[in-house]
Enzyme design. Structure first.
Site, PDB file in Angstrom:
ATOM      1  N   ARG A 168       0.807  -1.221   0.000  1.00  0.00           N
ATOM      2  CA  ARG A 168       0.000   0.000   0.000  1.00  0.00           C
ATOM      3  C   ARG A 168       0.845   1.278   0.000  1.00  0.00           C
ATOM      4  NH1 ARG A 168      -3.632  -2.152   4.927  1.00  0.00           N
ATOM      5  NH2 ARG A 168      -1.804  -3.489   5.140  1.00  0.00           N
ATOM      6  N   ASN A 188       0.766   1.873   6.955  1.00  0.00           N
ATOM      7  CA  ASN A 188       0.513   1.037   5.780  1.00  0.00           C
ATOM      8  C   ASN A 188       0.551   1.832   4.487  1.00  0.00           C
ATOM      9  OD1 ASN A 188      -0.079  -1.428   7.308  1.00  0.00           O
ATOM     10  ND2 ASN A 188      -1.799  -0.229   8.064  1.00  0.00           N
TER      11      ASN A 188
HETATM   12  C1  UD1 Z   1      -1.376  -6.572  11.421  1.00  0.00           C
HETATM   13  C2  UD1 Z   1      -2.221  -7.498  12.300  1.00  0.00           C
HETATM   14  C3  UD1 Z   1      -3.465  -6.746  12.753  1.00  0.00           C
HETATM   15  C4  UD1 Z   1      -3.066  -5.500  13.500  1.00  0.00           C
HETATM   16  C5  UD1 Z   1      -2.104  -4.641  12.688  1.00  0.00           C
HETATM   17  C6  UD1 Z   1      -1.517  -3.551  13.564  1.00  0.00           C
HETATM   18  C7  UD1 Z   1      -1.895  -9.756  11.482  1.00  0.00           C
HETATM   19  C8  UD1 Z   1      -2.502 -10.891  10.722  1.00  0.00           C
HETATM   20  N1  UD1 Z   1      -2.613  -8.670  11.543  1.00  0.00           N
HETATM   21  O1  UD1 Z   1      -2.138  -6.265  10.274  1.00  0.00           O
HETATM   22  O2  UD1 Z   1      -4.267  -7.574  13.589  1.00  0.00           O
HETATM   23  O3  UD1 Z   1      -4.197  -4.755  13.857  1.00  0.00           O
HETATM   24  O4  UD1 Z   1      -1.005  -5.418  12.182  1.00  0.00           O
HETATM   25  O5  UD1 Z   1      -0.741  -2.641  12.840  1.00  0.00           O
HETATM   26  O6  UD1 Z   1      -0.804  -9.908  12.015  1.00  0.00           O
HETATM   27  N2  UD1 Z   1       5.234  -9.059   7.649  1.00  0.00           N
HETATM   28  C9  UD1 Z   1       6.244  -9.987   7.496  1.00  0.00           C
HETATM   29  N3  UD1 Z   1       5.998 -11.109   6.790  1.00  0.00           N
HETATM   30  C10 UD1 Z   1       4.796 -11.383   6.219  1.00  0.00           C
HETATM   31  C11 UD1 Z   1       3.758 -10.428   6.384  1.00  0.00           C
HETATM   32  C12 UD1 Z   1       4.008  -9.291   7.098  1.00  0.00           C
HETATM   33  O7  UD1 Z   1       7.351  -9.790   8.000  1.00  0.00           O
HETATM   34  O8  UD1 Z   1       4.673 -12.435   5.598  1.00  0.00           O
HETATM   35  C13 UD1 Z   1       5.497  -7.830   8.410  1.00  0.00           C
HETATM   36  C14 UD1 Z   1       5.288  -6.571   7.615  1.00  0.00           C
HETATM   37  O9  UD1 Z   1       6.508  -6.182   6.997  1.00  0.00           O
HETATM   38  C15 UD1 Z   1       4.844  -5.571   8.666  1.00  0.00           C
HETATM   39  C16 UD1 Z   1       4.177  -6.432   9.725  1.00  0.00           C
HETATM   40  O10 UD1 Z   1       4.567  -7.760   9.460  1.00  0.00           O
HETATM   41  O11 UD1 Z   1       5.959  -4.907   9.249  1.00  0.00           O
HETATM   42  C17 UD1 Z   1       2.647  -6.322   9.693  1.00  0.00           C
HETATM   43  O12 UD1 Z   1       2.194  -6.694   8.427  1.00  0.00           O
HETATM   44  P1  UD1 Z   1       0.974  -5.954   7.716  1.00  0.00           P
HETATM   45  O13 UD1 Z   1       0.734  -6.624   6.422  1.00  0.00           O
HETATM   46  O14 UD1 Z   1       1.209  -4.505   7.716  1.00  0.00           O
HETATM   47  O15 UD1 Z   1      -0.199  -6.329   8.720  1.00  0.00           O
HETATM   48  P2  UD1 Z   1      -1.568  -5.553   8.933  1.00  0.00           P
HETATM   49  O16 UD1 Z   1      -2.503  -5.891   7.834  1.00  0.00           O
HETATM   50  O17 UD1 Z   1      -1.326  -4.126   9.198  1.00  0.00           O
HETATM   51 CA    CA Z   2       0.427  -2.864   9.162  1.00  0.00          CA
END
Ligand code: UD1
Ligand code: CA
Length: 450
Positions: free
Chosen positions: A14, A224
């Site tokens: 995003r 995000n």
């Molecule tokens: C996540 C939470 C959500 C919470 C929010 C808070 C989950 C499923 N959801 O959602 O409940 O309210 O954060 O900000 O956890 N990342 C990895 N590997 C992956 C996917 C993501 O390292 O395979 C990292 C991303 O780089 C990021 C973090 O995890 O730093 C969160 O990922 P993101 O996709 O932003 O999660 P949200 O949809 O915001």
């Molecule tokens: Ca996030």
């Protein structure tokens, strides 16, 4: 014992950027650097960053954190999948694991401590940070019983219309008893809209899981997209400016001022409108900066005035006046009680005390003593087209208006350079240098008109 894991493998779709989201800059530091700074306060036994999308770039950017370990998540299959990658690395670890989303940069160390303390004192299997938001859209919703015991976390996109009404959100900051988490991580299933392995699903298998509300919900903002990045900057600025005002700094029209949180200000500093203080800048007591100035990585002494000027990588001693329209750059050192004025550029130059360069000058690669007076329009010609050369000017020396000092050149002490001179040879102490064509006056001369 506490280990910390930072989720930093995602691309951050995003953001619409090639740069991994966690490397986007917020007030001079990347998102993930900010998290590492907050984490330092709890002195964890181990710190692990989980990297994936352009992982080498992330690793490079974090080289200065020497005790940071990196674990690869080659495919980004979700936050739960990311934590699964830790299993071989934390085998036999008997402590707690603090997990932080790499995109939640404003967390204060106090909040992390509160979460850890609650987790340990209550003997929880997991404890997570939550907030009650007026606009919870986009966050996972946390469903609890009356005692803050978490039953379920449902992502916004997986919520029913009724579930969306729940305003309690998951901040993305968790504390787990590692031995419990390690047992249940393999049970995660990608049964959700994104078909990802969600870390949040582990709460269904752990007991007890407790939610702790954060006091100030501004600190758990997740980044995000660019709009949230801008909102985070505003929050950070408010925090920094409120701190400095409480510490005795006057900010005139704070909304027009920006101050990095790496800057240090002393009491009775006055920052005027449209002024920006960045990097490792320090401003001494009683100094007045602005309006309209940018100070970056510079040390400004006490009672200095800087007006409509740009100062980078430089040092200015007490009582000196800079500006209007001065540019100091590339390791300039200006002594005490100097005046560097209107339309003057100093580059890699050192000025002693009580030395003035008040109008329209360029002094590059120059060393000036004390009480030197640089006349209006004096220029150091420091570049011969191939190399840069130094100009040295002794104490009390004065250059006339519009003189050109062709480097390499040394003017001794108590030298006077006549206005309009092009000085190419060294001048000894106590001398006058005149280096221009002598004026010719032809008496009784008149223009012939026919
Ligand atoms: C996540 C939470 C959500 C919470 C929010 C808070 C989950 C499923 N959801 O959602 O409940 O309210 O954060 O900000 O956890 N990342 C990895 N590997 C992956 C996917 C993501 O390292 O395979 C990292 C991303 O780089 C990021 C973090 O995890 O730093 C969160 O990922 P993101 O996709 O932003 O999660 P949200 O949809 O915001
Ligand atoms: Ca996030």
């Amino acid at each position: 014992m506490v280990a910390v894991a930072i989720l930093a493998a995602g691309r951050g779709t995003r953001m619409k950027s090639d740069l991994p989201k966690v490397l986007h800059s917020l007030g001079g530091r990347s998102l993930v650097e900010r998290i590492l700074h907050s984490v330092a306060a709890i002195a964890p036994a181990r710190q692990i960053a989980i990297v994936g999308y352009r992982g080498d770039l992330v690793k490079n950017a974090l080289q200065s954190f020497t005790s940071l370990e990196f674990v690869e998540q080659t495919q980004q299959l979700g936050t739960g999948h990311a934590i699964q990658q830790l299993l071989p690395h934390l085998e036999g670890f008997g402590g707690d694991l603090l997990v932080l989303n790499g995109d939640v940069p404003l967390l204060r160390p106090e909040t992390l401590k509160l979460l850890l303390d609650t987790h340990q004192q209550c003997g929880n299997s997991a404890t997570l940070l939550t907030a009650q938001l007026p606009h919870p859209k986009g966050y996972g919703r946390v469903f609890c019983d009356g005692q803050n015991i978490v039953k379920e976390i449902v992502e916004d996109r997986d919520c029913t219309a009724a579930q969306k009404q729940n305003r309690r959100i998951n901040a993305g900051v968790y504390c787990f008893r590692w031995s419990d988490l390690a047992q249940v991580l393999p049970q995660l299933q990608p049964n959700n809209d994104q078909e990802e392995y969600y870390l949040t699903d582990v709460v269904k298998f752990l007991n007890p899981v407790m939610a702790v509300d954060v006091e100030d919900e501004r600190e758990i903002l997740g980044i995000n997209d660019r709009k949230q990045l801008a909102t985070a900057y505003q929050i950070l600025q408010t925090r920094v400016k409120d701190n400095w005002m409480a510490a005795g700094v006057t900010l005139i029209d704070p909304d027009s001022i920006t101050i990095d949180d790496t800057v240090k200000l002393h009491p009775d500093v006055i920052v005027e409108p449209q002024t920006h203080l960045r990097g490792a800048t320090v401003i001494g007591a009683g100094s007045r900066i602005g309006p309209g100035s940018l100070i970056e990585n510079s040390q400004i002494g006490e009672n200095v005035k800087v007006l409509y000027s740009v100062v980078t990588d430089s040092v200015v001693q007490e009582g000196t006046k800079i500006g209007p329209y001065t540019h100091l750059r590339d390791r300039v050192q200006v002594g005490a009680k100097c005046r560097v004025g209107n339309f003057v550029e100093l580059k890699n130059a050192t000025l002693g005390d009580r030395t003035n360069a008040a109008h329209l000058s360029y002094l590059g690669d120059a060393t000036l003593g004390n009480q030197v007076n640089i006349g209006a329009g004096t220029i150091t010609a420091n570049y011969d087209g191939v190399k840069k050369h130094r100009t040295k000017i002794g104490d009390r020396t004065k250059t006339g208006s519009n003189s050109v000092l062709v480097a390499p050149l040394t003017l001794g002490e108590d030298v006077t350079v006549a206005a309009g001179s092009v000085v190419t040879e060294d001048v000894p102490d106590d001398s006058l240098a005149i280096a221009r064509a002598r004026q010719v006056v032809k008496k009784g001369w008149r223009l012939k008109t026919t």
